[in-house]
Scaffold this motif. Structure first.
Motif, short mmCIF file in Angstrom:
data_model
loop_
_atom_site.label_atom_id
_atom_site.label_comp_id
_atom_site.label_asym_id
_atom_site.label_seq_id
_atom_site.Cartn_x
_atom_site.Cartn_y
_atom_site.Cartn_z
N LEU A 57 -6.05 5.53 -7.19
CA LEU A 57 -6.08 4.06 -7.18
C LEU A 57 -7.31 3.62 -7.84
O LEU A 57 -7.15 2.67 -8.64
CB LEU A 57 -6.19 3.66 -5.73
N GLN A 58 -8.50 4.31 -7.84
CA GLN A 58 -9.55 3.63 -8.55
C GLN A 58 -9.70 4.19 -10.03
O GLN A 58 -9.78 3.41 -11.01
CB GLN A 58 -10.86 4.21 -8.07
N SER A 82 0.87 -1.43 0.12
CA SER A 82 0.02 -0.07 0.15
C SER A 82 0.94 1.48 0.12
O SER A 82 0.57 2.19 -0.70
CB SER A 82 -1.01 0.10 1.22
N LEU A 137 2.80 2.13 -3.29
CA LEU A 137 1.79 2.62 -4.22
C LEU A 137 1.47 4.10 -3.92
O LEU A 137 1.43 5.12 -4.87
CB LEU A 137 0.32 1.93 -4.09
N THR A 178 -10.33 -3.16 -2.67
CA THR A 178 -9.00 -2.82 -3.02
C THR A 178 -8.69 -1.31 -2.23
O THR A 178 -7.59 -1.37 -1.53
CB THR A 178 -8.57 -3.08 -4.13
N ARG A 179 -9.49 -0.41 -2.85
CA ARG A 179 -9.17 0.98 -2.35
C ARG A 179 -9.36 0.91 -0.68
O ARG A 179 -8.78 1.80 -0.15
CB ARG A 179 -10.13 1.99 -3.10
N ARG A 188 -6.29 -0.20 0.90
CA ARG A 188 -5.32 0.73 1.15
C ARG A 188 -5.49 1.85 2.14
O ARG A 188 -4.63 2.43 2.50
CB ARG A 188 -5.04 1.22 -0.42
N ARG A 237 -5.32 3.48 -11.44
CA ARG A 237 -4.83 1.94 -11.33
C ARG A 237 -5.81 0.99 -11.40
O ARG A 237 -5.87 -0.17 -11.36
CB ARG A 237 -4.47 1.81 -9.90
N SER A 238 -7.36 1.48 -11.90
CA SER A 238 -8.50 0.49 -11.99
C SER A 238 -8.56 -0.45 -10.53
O SER A 238 -9.06 -1.55 -11.12
CB SER A 238 -8.16 -0.13 -13.10
N ASN A 239 -8.26 0.07 -9.56
CA ASN A 239 -8.65 -0.70 -8.46
C ASN A 239 -10.10 -0.72 -8.19
O ASN A 239 -10.79 0.24 -8.31
CB ASN A 239 -7.74 -0.22 -7.09
#
Length: 340
Positions: free
Chosen positions: A71-72, A35, A38, A81-82, A85, A75-77
Motif C-alpha cells: 500500500l505504501q 480496503s 485493494l 491510510t495504511r 486498511r 500505491r503511495s498510501n
C-alpha cells in the motif's frame, strides 16, 4: 478448481457482522469494502491469485505485512491510510477467529502487527481575521448567497464535520432559547451544539426564503445543491474552495490555498483553546470519543506560544554559549558540575 470460502465469509462479514453485530455505519462499511478491494488487487498483482481463488488460509501474517507495505510503496498510501486498511483487516480477522479456530495462532500473529506511528502534523487553521475575511466574500444579495453564508458560519461557529453539516434537517434546529442544533455524528451518535445568537436572524431569513418555515417542511434537508438534492462532501468542499480563492486574492498570506472544511473545524477548536475553554467542553462540542483526541489542539497551542516567546526573547536576551561547547575535557566539567 480450488474451492474457497473467503468470499462466503466476507459476504457474511459485510452483510451481517458489521451492520448487526458491530452497528457499523454505511460510511464505515464502504471504507472497509474498499480496503478489501485493494487486498484482492494485491493478491492478484503480487501472488497471481484471482479474487475467486483467494482462501481464508491466505490470510497470513506475512501476506498482511507485505500487503501493508505494498500500500505504501506501490500505491503511495500515507501512514494513516495504511493504518485504516490494517484496521479493516483486523476487524475481519476478529470475525474469523470464531469461525476458524484452527487458524487462531496465525490470526493472533496478524493482530500483533504493530500499527505504524505517523508523524504529528502541524495543525493548519485560520486566525479570527482570516475567518472574517473568508465569510465577507459571500454576497448575500446573490442567489444562494444566504445559503453559502450559513454554511460557512455554521462550520465555524459549531465546528461540525462536513458529513454532519450535510445531514442537518429543519427539525434539527431549535430556534428558541437556548438556541441549539442537533448534530448526527459519527458512529450513529448524536449531540446538541449551541447556535450563536447572531446567526439566528440569518437562519430565520433563510428558512423563509426557501419556504422551509412550514410544519410540513420539518423533514427537509437544510442545505440543498443546484439539483435540489442534499449536498455531497465534494459540494461543500467546492463552496469553501470558491470563497477561499476570493479571499486569497485580497490577502494570500492570511489564508492557505488548501484551506478546507476540516481546517475550519481546526480553526474552531484552536479558537476555543486560545480563549481558555476547557478541553472537556471542546471534546463534547466536536463530538470526539476521547479527550485525548482533543488534546492535540492544546499541544499545538502550547507549541505556538513557546515559539512566540522564543522569537520575542531573541531580541532581549543576549546569546550565550554553553560551557561544554568549548570545553575540551567534558569529563572534568561533569565531575565538577554542581559540586559544593
Amino acid at each position: 478448481m480450488k474451492k474457497t470460502n473467503f468470499a462466503l465469509y466476507l459476504n457474511k462479514y459485510f452483510t451481517g457482522y458489521l451492520p448487526n453485530n458491530c452497528g457499523s455505519t454505511p460510511q464505515t462499511i464502504d471504507s472497509y469494502r474498499y480496503s478489501f478491494i485493494l487486498f484482492l488487487t494485491y493478491m492478484q498483482d503480487e501472488h497471481r491469485i484471482s479474487a475467486d481463488k483467494v482462501d481464508v488460509s491466505d490470510l497470513t501474517r506475512n501476506n498482511v505485512v507485505d500487503y501493508l507495505n505494498w500500500l505504501q510503496v506501490t500505491r503511495s498510501n500515507g501512514i494513516s491510510t495504511r493504518n485504516q486498511r490494517q484496521a479493516a483487516l483486523n476487524s475481519f480477522i476478529r470475525f474469523l477467529m470464531y469461525e476458524f479456530p484452527e487458524h487462531l495462532d496465525e490470526y493472533q500473529k496478524i493482530l500483533g502487527i504493530p500499527v505504524k506511528k505517523a508523524p504529528q502534523k502541524e495543525i493548519s487553521y485560520l486566525k479570527t481575521d482570516g475567518v472574517a475575511l473568508l465569510i465577507e466574500q459571500v454576497d448575500l444579495s446573490r442567489q444562494n448567497g444566504l445559503r453559502d453564508y450559513l454554511i460557512l458560519s455554521l462550520l465555524y461557529t459549531t465546528g461540525i464535520r462536513v458529513s454532519e453539516l450535510i445531514k442537518i434537517r429543519i427539525k434539527d434546529l431549535s430556534l428558541q432559547e437556548p438556541f441549539t442544533l442537533l448534530v448526527h455524528g459519527k458512529g450513529q451518535k448524536s449531540r446538541y451544539v449551541p447556535l450563536m445568537r447572531n446567526t439566528i436572524p440569518f437562519i430565520h431569513k433563510y428558512l423563509v426564503q426557501k419556504r422551509y418555515d412550514k410544519p410540513e417542511k420539518l423533514g427537509e434537508w437544510l442545505f440543498k445543491n443546484h439539483m435540489n438534492e442534499p449536498f455531497t462532501r465534494q459540494g461543500i468542499n467546492y463552496i469553501v474552495g470558491k470563497y477561499t480563492k476570493m479571499a486569497r486574492r485580497i490577502a494570500p498570506d492570511m489564508i492557505s490555498a488548501d484551506f478546507s472544511p476540516h481546517k475550519m473545524r481546526h480553526t474552531t477548536a484552536m479558537g476555543l483553546v486560545e480563549s481558555g475553554v476547557d478541553l472537556i467542553y471542546i471534546r463534547d462540542l466536536l463530538g470526539h470519543v476521547s479527550v485525548k483526541t482533543t488534546e492535540m489542539y492544546a499541544r499545538a497551542d502550547a507549541m505556538h506560544k513557546r515559539l512566540a516567546i522564543e522569537a520575542a526573547s531573541k531580541e532581549i536576551v543576549p546569546s550565550e554559549e554553553a560551557i561544554w561547547d568549548n570545553d575540551s575535557n567534558l569529563k572534568d566539567w561533569l565531575k565538577s558540575f554542581n559540586r559544593r
